[in-house]
Design an enzyme around this catalytic site. Structure first.
Site, PDB file in Angstrom:
ATOM      1  N   CYS A   2       0.837  -1.143   0.149  1.00  0.00           N
ATOM      2  CA  CYS A   2       0.085  -0.043  -0.025  1.00  0.00           C
ATOM      3  C   CYS A   2       0.878   1.378  -0.122  1.00  0.00           C
ATOM      4  O   CYS A   2       2.042   1.297   0.482  1.00  0.00           O
ATOM      5  CB  CYS A   2      -0.909  -0.029   1.205  1.00  0.00           C
ATOM      6  SG  CYS A   2      -2.095  -1.391   1.388  1.00  0.00           S
ATOM      7  N   ARG A  27       5.640  -0.694  -4.447  1.00  0.00           N
ATOM      8  CA  ARG A  27       5.437  -1.447  -3.185  1.00  0.00           C
ATOM      9  C   ARG A  27       4.403  -2.585  -3.534  1.00  0.00           C
ATOM     10  O   ARG A  27       4.218  -3.166  -2.454  1.00  0.00           O
ATOM     11  CB  ARG A  27       5.001  -0.179  -2.247  1.00  0.00           C
ATOM     12  CG  ARG A  27       5.848   0.644  -1.898  1.00  0.00           C
ATOM     13  CD  ARG A  27       5.340   1.739  -1.160  1.00  0.00           C
ATOM     14  NE  ARG A  27       5.021   1.551   0.141  1.00  0.00           N
ATOM     15  CZ  ARG A  27       5.644   1.649   1.228  1.00  0.00           C
ATOM     16  NH1 ARG A  27       7.032   1.976   1.233  1.00  0.00           N
ATOM     17  NH2 ARG A  27       5.313   1.268   2.455  1.00  0.00           N
ATOM     18  N   TRP A  74      -3.249  -2.692  -1.356  1.00  0.00           N
ATOM     19  CA  TRP A  74      -2.946  -4.122  -1.496  1.00  0.00           C
ATOM     20  C   TRP A  74      -4.004  -4.744  -0.544  1.00  0.00           C
ATOM     21  O   TRP A  74      -3.973  -4.531   0.571  1.00  0.00           O
ATOM     22  CB  TRP A  74      -1.441  -4.492  -1.154  1.00  0.00           C
ATOM     23  CG  TRP A  74      -0.993  -5.755  -1.544  1.00  0.00           C
ATOM     24  CD1 TRP A  74      -0.674  -6.051  -2.605  1.00  0.00           C
ATOM     25  CD2 TRP A  74      -1.033  -6.807  -0.530  1.00  0.00           C
ATOM     26  NE1 TRP A  74      -0.033  -7.451  -2.689  1.00  0.00           N
ATOM     27  CE2 TRP A  74      -0.285  -7.857  -1.205  1.00  0.00           C
ATOM     28  CE3 TRP A  74      -1.322  -7.089   0.726  1.00  0.00           C
ATOM     29  CZ2 TRP A  74      -0.168  -9.256  -0.666  1.00  0.00           C
ATOM     30  CZ3 TRP A  74      -1.141  -8.355   1.329  1.00  0.00           C
ATOM     31  CH2 TRP A  74      -0.432  -9.277   0.479  1.00  0.00           C
ATOM     32  N   ASN A  99      -2.905   2.923   5.353  1.00  0.00           N
ATOM     33  CA  ASN A  99      -2.094   1.602   5.314  1.00  0.00           C
ATOM     34  C   ASN A  99      -1.987   1.007   6.566  1.00  0.00           C
ATOM     35  O   ASN A  99      -2.195   1.611   7.741  1.00  0.00           O
ATOM     36  CB  ASN A  99      -0.594   2.044   5.244  1.00  0.00           C
ATOM     37  CG  ASN A  99      -0.418   2.523   3.669  1.00  0.00           C
ATOM     38  OD1 ASN A  99      -1.267   2.463   3.023  1.00  0.00           O
ATOM     39  ND2 ASN A  99       0.610   3.078   3.452  1.00  0.00           N
ATOM     40  N   GLY A 100      -2.105  -0.582   6.754  1.00  0.00           N
ATOM     41  CA  GLY A 100      -2.066  -1.143   7.951  1.00  0.00           C
ATOM     42  C   GLY A 100      -3.504  -2.173   8.081  1.00  0.00           C
ATOM     43  O   GLY A 100      -4.201  -2.085   7.130  1.00  0.00           O
ATOM     44  N   GLU A 483      17.635 -18.779  -1.973  1.00  0.00           N
ATOM     45  CA  GLU A 483      17.441 -17.545  -2.380  1.00  0.00           C
ATOM     46  C   GLU A 483      17.209 -17.736  -3.765  1.00  0.00           C
ATOM     47  O   GLU A 483      16.099 -16.840  -4.305  1.00  0.00           O
ATOM     48  CB  GLU A 483      18.538 -16.272  -2.218  1.00  0.00           C
ATOM     49  CG  GLU A 483      18.490 -15.185  -2.850  1.00  0.00           C
ATOM     50  CD  GLU A 483      17.538 -14.091  -2.230  1.00  0.00           C
ATOM     51  OE1 GLU A 483      17.256 -13.200  -2.956  1.00  0.00           O
ATOM     52  OE2 GLU A 483      16.616 -14.621  -1.327  1.00  0.00           O
ATOM     53  N   LYS A 487      13.611 -16.269  -5.659  1.00  0.00           N
ATOM     54  CA  LYS A 487      13.466 -15.511  -6.914  1.00  0.00           C
ATOM     55  C   LYS A 487      12.751 -16.203  -8.002  1.00  0.00           C
ATOM     56  O   LYS A 487      11.864 -15.341  -8.634  1.00  0.00           O
ATOM     57  CB  LYS A 487      15.050 -15.122  -7.206  1.00  0.00           C
ATOM     58  CG  LYS A 487      15.637 -14.409  -6.300  1.00  0.00           C
ATOM     59  CD  LYS A 487      15.128 -12.637  -6.315  1.00  0.00           C
ATOM     60  CE  LYS A 487      15.510 -12.035  -5.255  1.00  0.00           C
ATOM     61  NZ  LYS A 487      14.918 -12.435  -3.935  1.00  0.00           N
ATOM     62  N   GLU A 490       9.283 -16.063  -7.234  1.00  0.00           N
ATOM     63  CA  GLU A 490       8.613 -14.730  -7.014  1.00  0.00           C
ATOM     64  C   GLU A 490       8.136 -14.203  -8.079  1.00  0.00           C
ATOM     65  O   GLU A 490       6.791 -13.508  -8.456  1.00  0.00           O
ATOM     66  CB  GLU A 490       9.606 -13.891  -6.279  1.00  0.00           C
ATOM     67  CG  GLU A 490       9.550 -13.971  -4.802  1.00  0.00           C
ATOM     68  CD  GLU A 490      10.585 -12.691  -4.375  1.00  0.00           C
ATOM     69  OE1 GLU A 490      10.378 -12.104  -3.556  1.00  0.00           O
ATOM     70  OE2 GLU A 490      11.625 -12.860  -4.638  1.00  0.00           O
ATOM     71  N   HIS A 506      16.856 -37.892   1.689  1.00  0.00           N
ATOM     72  CA  HIS A 506      15.934 -38.010   2.675  1.00  0.00           C
ATOM     73  C   HIS A 506      14.683 -37.510   2.306  1.00  0.00           C
ATOM     74  O   HIS A 506      13.667 -37.196   2.946  1.00  0.00           O
ATOM     75  CB  HIS A 506      16.441 -37.032   3.896  1.00  0.00           C
ATOM     76  CG  HIS A 506      17.745 -37.619   4.499  1.00  0.00           C
ATOM     77  ND1 HIS A 506      17.770 -38.645   5.333  1.00  0.00           N
ATOM     78  CD2 HIS A 506      19.003 -37.330   4.272  1.00  0.00           C
ATOM     79  CE1 HIS A 506      19.087 -39.050   5.923  1.00  0.00           C
ATOM     80  NE2 HIS A 506      19.647 -38.067   4.884  1.00  0.00           N
ATOM     81  N   LYS A 605       6.385  -4.792  -1.855  1.00  0.00           N
ATOM     82  CA  LYS A 605       7.763  -4.415  -1.984  1.00  0.00           C
ATOM     83  C   LYS A 605       8.104  -4.605  -0.268  1.00  0.00           C
ATOM     84  O   LYS A 605       9.007  -5.197   0.435  1.00  0.00           O
ATOM     85  CB  LYS A 605       7.905  -3.405  -2.373  1.00  0.00           C
ATOM     86  CG  LYS A 605       9.609  -2.985  -2.029  1.00  0.00           C
ATOM     87  CD  LYS A 605      10.678  -4.008  -2.934  1.00  0.00           C
ATOM     88  CE  LYS A 605      12.003  -3.445  -2.777  1.00  0.00           C
ATOM     89  NZ  LYS A 605      12.845  -4.703  -3.224  1.00  0.00           N
TER      90      LYS A 605
END
Length: 610
Positions: A2, A27, A74, A99-100, A483, A487, A490, A506, A605
């Site tokens: 947001c 964001r 968002w 926001n929140g 990582e 990526k 994402e 395993h 973001k």
């Protein structure tokens, strides 16, 4: 996650609001809107989708005003609909962006319904608008109504509010979510991110927890959580407008991948200039904080968490200090055994990650006051709450998938490791000189890795039609495998998992077939022969291997085994170099699949809600 922008001026603020929202697109959001006070009326336009669609509607409806607020949403409470988009309006008088998350919104909703308020959205935000309107109806000023309302809210919020009955005032409040005030000449602004107002001003006041603010064209007044008038410091932002522009690149992610040599060089500059690992790099009293610690606790989320996992190997091997790494959102909800001699390290690109901030608060509530923040945004909330800080100098990172923030976090953590080792007498002059030389050469090694982009892009074409991928690494390169998998999933939406290569037998080996590419991080270190054995296990099951090896690792290509050689092995700093090709692989796989690289679906973001 947001975004908020607001403005009050003698000029038309609609272009300012729209440009600010465009700057905040990185964001993450799914709808956008603005509300303005014009001709004694509140006018509003909202659209799902991109800011550009809302902009077209605002232009078509001839929006002009000297006071207004804007928002990119968002979705949390309520689906992605125009009715749930911000700003929200109460009784046609008052407009608000938020926001929140408000945790007690259901209780407040029932109370307000009993008072005669009707709700047109599924959001928690509409509750706040009606609550402020309720106090305005009792005769309170807009500021006092806001101050009374926020005292009844549980949760996190950044708020900006306008009212047609007071067209000379914009009010704002902050608790748990970032919000700042921008200072201009005869005009002032509010925003959740400095990038939103950078074209108008660089002078900003960062609101602190519980602050409210009254903003007019002529002045800004800030009040603390007790509603007492306070003075907050004015800062001059050093964020560059150029860093917010694409330049010759197709996407911000590509731009930021290629900015890593400079970002790393800037982050290590103070160390190289001193030619020493000094506690003063972390703060004036850092030596007294760091000298006698007996453990390190790292708290972070997402990519920053993976940086912490690499650091655990360094801290234990080089500094000889036990190190634990926790996902911040888990740490804050478990019964922690407190250790007052432990250094608590928080890692956050934005400095506003809510889970990390709350984990830090929890650690401090247990008496753990030795705190250090590694962050990319000066004066953000987490550094302000920490005793020590090391700022990475990655510059603005716009792409949702973190790249240069990750590698600069790694070098900051390596500097911390060497500083701790030196304080404990585990780093002699020869070793220190060697590590400093390694840091000096690191930007060049990263540039060499970037030069592999055409080869990696060729691999990405093979990944594009796949639905699953497996990443393997060992030792301090296992977090780089994590990582790389993050990526890829994402931005390309290919399901990817990462495992320590020794764990193949395993369970994960059952997944391997010709349709699941397997990426291996295989530097020329003490575990190389073990990794080679793991590769044979995969090949025996028909898996196709994509191996990132060092130039001196004597890895040969064969049927079903593809090899790209990164620069010569750079010792303990190898994870930084090996992060580059996995970033490039994800980027080019996403290009080949045609996904939205910089704004992947469902992601934001800066995660400022739980």
């Amino acid at each position: 996650m947001c975004g908020i922008v607001g403005a009050i001026a003698d000029r038309d603020v609609v272009p300012v609001l729209i440009e600010g929202l465009k700057r905040l697109e990185y964001r993450g959001y799914d709808s956008a809107g603005i509300a303005v006070v014009a001709s004694d009326a509140v006018r509003r336009v909202r659209r799902t989708g991109r800011v550009a669609e809302m902009e077209s509607a605002a232009l078509a409806e001839d929006f002009h005003a000297t006071l207004g607020i804007g928002h990119t949403r968002w979705a949390t409470h309520g689906g992605v609909t125009e009715g749930n988009a911000h700003p929200h309006i109460s009784h046609g008088d008052l407009a608000l962006v938020h926001n929140g998350i408000i945790e007690n919104h259901e209780q407040q909703r029932e109370r307000l319904r009993a008072l005669g308020y009707e709700f047109t959205s599924q959001t928690d935000t509409e509750v706040i608008a009606h609550l402020i309107h309720h106090y305005r109806a009792q005769g309170d000023s807009l500021l006092v109504a806001l101050q009374r309302a926020v005292k009844e809210l549980d949760g996190a919020y950044a708020l900006a509010v306008i009212d047609k009955r007071d067209p000379s005032t914009l009010v704002a409040a902050r608790m748990g979510c970032p919000l700042l005030v921008g200072l201009g000449e005869g005009e002032n602004f509010v925003a959740s991110d400095v990038s939103a107002i950078l074209s108008a001003t660089r002078k900003v006041i960062f609101l602190e927890e519980g602050d409210t603010a009254e903003v007019t064209r002529a002045r800004v007044r800030v009040f603390d959580a007790n509603d007492a008038l306070v003075q907050r410091d004015v800062h001059v932002s050093d964020v560059s407008l150029a860093s917010l522009e694409l330049g010759p690149y197709r996407h911000f992610m590509q731009k930021e991948i290629h900015e890593q040599p400079r970002a790393i060089a800037d982050t290590i500059e103070a160390v190289i200039d001193d030619n020493a690992f000094s506690p003063q790099l972390f703060g004036a009293d850092a030596e007294s904080v760091l000298r006698d610690i007996d453990a390190v606790q790292i708290l972070a989320c997402g990519t920053s968490y993976y940086a912490g996992l690499v650091a655990r190997y360094w801290i234990e091997a080089i500094a000889g200090i036990p190190c634990a790494v926790d996902i911040a959102s888990e740490y804050r909800y478990r019964d922690v055994v407190a250790n007052t001699k432990q250094l608590v390290v928080t890692i956050s690109q934005s400095g506003e990650t809510l889970d990390t901030m709350e984990a830090l608060k929890y650690a401090k509530s247990l008496g753990q006051q030795r705190t250090l923040s590694i962050c990319n945004v000066p004066e953000s909330a987490i550094p302000r709450a920490s005793r020590l800080v090391y700022y990475t100098r990655a510059g603005a990172e716009i792409g949702v998938a973190s790249t240069k923030a990750f590698t600069t976090q790694l070098v900051a953590l390596f500097i911390l490791t060497c500083t701790l080792a030196k304080l404990r007498g585990r780093l002699d002059a020869t070793q220190e000189a060697g590590f400093l030389d390694g840091l000096r050469q690191l930007p060049g090694s990263v540039q060499h890795a970037l030069n592999l982009e055409p080869q990696v892009a060729g691999w990405a074409e093979k990944f594009a039609p796949k639905q699953h991928a497996l990443f393997l690494g060992r030792g301090m390169h296992y977090p780089i495998a994590l990582e790389g998998a993050l990526k890829l999933k994402e931005i390309s939406y290919i399901h990817a998992e990462a495992y320590p290569a020794g764990e193949l037998k395993h369970g994960p080996l059952a997944l391997v077939d010709a349709e699941m590419p397997v990426v291996v991080i295989a530097p020329n270190d003490s575990l190389l022969e073990k990794v080679k054995s793991n590769i044979q296990e995969v090949r025996a099951r028909g898996g196709e291997m994509f191996v990132f090896a060092d130039a001196d690792s004597h890895f040969g290509e064969s049927e079903g085994v593809h090899v790209i050689r990164t620069p010569r092995h750079v010792g303990v700093l190898s994870p930084v170099v090996h992060a580059i090709p996995v970033q490039l692989l994800a980027y080019h796989a996403a290009l080949a699949r045609g996904t939205d690289v910089d704004k992947p679906r469902n992601l934001a973001k800066s995660v400022t809600v739980e």
